[in-house]
Design a protein around this motif. Structure first.
Motif, PDB file in Angstrom:
ATOM      1  N   ASP A  81     -29.913 -45.512 -42.356  1.00  0.00           N
ATOM      2  CA  ASP A  81     -28.852 -44.544 -42.037  1.00  0.00           C
ATOM      3  C   ASP A  81     -28.598 -44.502 -40.533  1.00  0.00           C
ATOM      4  O   ASP A  81     -27.435 -44.449 -40.089  1.00  0.00           O
ATOM      5  N   ARG A  84     -26.746 -47.713 -39.454  1.00  0.00           N
ATOM      6  CA  ARG A  84     -25.332 -47.673 -39.852  1.00  0.00           C
ATOM      7  C   ARG A  84     -24.528 -46.753 -38.944  1.00  0.00           C
ATOM      8  O   ARG A  84     -23.381 -47.032 -38.612  1.00  0.00           O
ATOM      9  N   GLU A 145     -30.331 -48.984 -53.391  1.00  0.00           N
ATOM     10  CA  GLU A 145     -29.308 -48.350 -52.558  1.00  0.00           C
ATOM     11  C   GLU A 145     -29.536 -48.635 -51.079  1.00  0.00           C
ATOM     12  O   GLU A 145     -28.570 -48.833 -50.322  1.00  0.00           O
ATOM     13  N   ASP A 149     -26.783 -50.699 -48.895  1.00  0.00           N
ATOM     14  CA  ASP A 149     -26.206 -50.080 -47.699  1.00  0.00           C
ATOM     15  C   ASP A 149     -26.470 -50.923 -46.455  1.00  0.00           C
ATOM     16  O   ASP A 149     -25.607 -51.041 -45.571  1.00  0.00           O
ATOM     17  N   TYR A 150     -27.647 -51.504 -46.384  1.00  0.00           N
ATOM     18  CA  TYR A 150     -27.992 -52.364 -45.246  1.00  0.00           C
ATOM     19  C   TYR A 150     -27.108 -53.605 -45.218  1.00  0.00           C
ATOM     20  O   TYR A 150     -26.538 -53.967 -44.176  1.00  0.00           O
ATOM     21  N   THR A 152     -24.144 -54.159 -46.752  1.00  0.00           N
ATOM     22  CA  THR A 152     -22.709 -53.911 -46.584  1.00  0.00           C
ATOM     23  C   THR A 152     -22.369 -53.555 -45.141  1.00  0.00           C
ATOM     24  O   THR A 152     -21.249 -53.795 -44.690  1.00  0.00           O
ATOM     25  N   ARG A 193     -20.110 -46.929 -52.800  1.00  0.00           N
ATOM     26  CA  ARG A 193     -21.123 -47.975 -52.653  1.00  0.00           C
ATOM     27  C   ARG A 193     -20.726 -49.221 -53.446  1.00  0.00           C
ATOM     28  O   ARG A 193     -20.887 -50.346 -52.973  1.00  0.00           O
TER      29      ARG A 193
END
Length: 362
Positions: A81, A84, A145, A149-150, A152, A193
């Motif tokens: 997080d 990002r 997840e 997330d990492y 993308t 996501r």
């Protein structure tokens, strides 16, 4: 001449090597004896090793590996997080590592750590395992997840390749692994996501086909002219180009022409690591692709070559010194790190995959 029973015996031995050395917490050590690998587990190595174990029918061992990865990644939820939020210009030293200690910590010694391919490979391996055995992916949602997330956020950044080299480049095999992982896990995702994963997978494919093709075949990195022994993975299993597609066909042919000697496959022509030997796992990868395209004779040739290079007690090394590309560099590595990694669990996992493709495990 090796018999089917002997191939089956090597498959059983491969499974035993993998599971005997699997850590109690679930990690697959890269190699239990090699000085530079001992004590660490890679997502790349482990993802392919888990696929071999899953094909062998050992659901529990593969589950434990995937449980371990999910825990390791879930523990880094806050870090991802923060990354990002910081945007694309984060120093590579802050990125997630490519390898972890068995208790899920970062390594304490310097390494070439920023490699995104392993996160895509893990997603592909996990989803493939779950589908094969009818498992609920919710068990691994926290890790999934974080990995999605990492990827993308950072899929397009230059990073080290499968061989932990050339951090300044964007590597086609890395893009293929990311594409394969995000595509595989896409149906499990929802909302923003899911959309981000689909967008990143599509973008990785477009970029590769625009800048990663030369003379009709995939190349080692964007703008290169050389090929790499890992490129067949962009066809099978990662589907960046489909088997039978002209780019796929040309890529397999070019890899075979430039890197395959008598069934053993080199990493790349400039490889000086231990003199640039032939890698068993890459022989299995090319054989896997040949099996999928209907060239079973070619696939059997690779399986036989791998079996012929097992040690007397059935262990498979990382590479062998047949047809060295740069023999003068071999002593340097022997002095630095000792003998070649033996056993390499990734080699055993890839043998299981190819053996299964050819019906040896049936």
């Amino acid at each position: 001449m090796t018999t089917v029973a002997q191939y089956q015996a090597l498959a059983a031995r491969s499974h035993a090597v993998i599971t005997t050395h699997q850590h109690a917490g679930g990690a697959y050590p890269a190699s239990p004896t090699f000085s530079a690998y001992r004590g660490y587990a890679w997502l790349r190595d482990g993802g392919f090793t888990a696929e071999g174990v899953s094909r062998f029918g050992d659901v529990g061992s593969a589950d434990r590996f995937h449980d371990w990865v999910s825990r390791v990644l879930a523990d880094r939820r806050g870090q991802v997080d923060d990354l990002r939020s910081a945007g694309p210009d984060v120093p590579v030293e802050r990125m997630l590592p490519t390898r972890f200690t068995f208790d899920g910590q970062n390594g304490s010694d310097p390494w070439w750590d920023f490699q995104t391919d392993g996160y895509g490979i893990w997603l592909w391996s996990l989803v493939t395992h779950a589908r094969r055995h009818g498992l609920d992916l919710d068990r691994w949602r926290p890790g999934i997840e974080v990995a999605v997330d990492y990827l993308t956020a950072f899929w397009g950044l230059p990073c080290y390749d499968w061989w932990e080299e050339h951090v300044e480049q964007r590597h086609v095999s890395t893009l293929g692994a990311i594409h394969g992982g995000l595509r595989a896990v896409g149906p499990f995702l929802s909302g923003d996501r899911a959309a981000a994963a689909a967008d990143a997978a599509d973008a990785a494919r477009r970029l590769t086909l625009t800048e990663g093709v030369r003379d009709g075949h995939l190349v080692k990195w964007l703008g290169s002219t050389a090929v790499d022994g890992s490129l067949p993975a962009c066809v099978v299993p990662f589907g960046l180009v489909a088997p039978g597609d002209p780019v796929a066909t040309a890529t397999l042919a070019k890899v075979a022409a430039d890197l395959d000697v008598d069934g053993g496959v080199h990493r790349f022509t400039a490889d000086v690591f231990y003199g640039g030997g032939q890698w068993l796992l890459l022989s299995a990868l090319l054989g896997w692709n040949l099996a999928r395209t209907g060239d079973r004779a070619g696939a059997w040739r690779h399986l036989a070559w791998i079996a012929d290079h097992a040690t007397s007690d059935g262990e498979l090394p990382e590479q062998v010194p047949d047809h060295l590309l740069h023999p003068g560099s071999r002593p340097e590595w022997l002095d630095r790190w000792g003998p070649v990694a033996t056993p390499l669990l990734w080699s055993h996992g890839m043998y299981l995959i190819l053996a299964d493709e050819l019906g040896v495990l049936a």
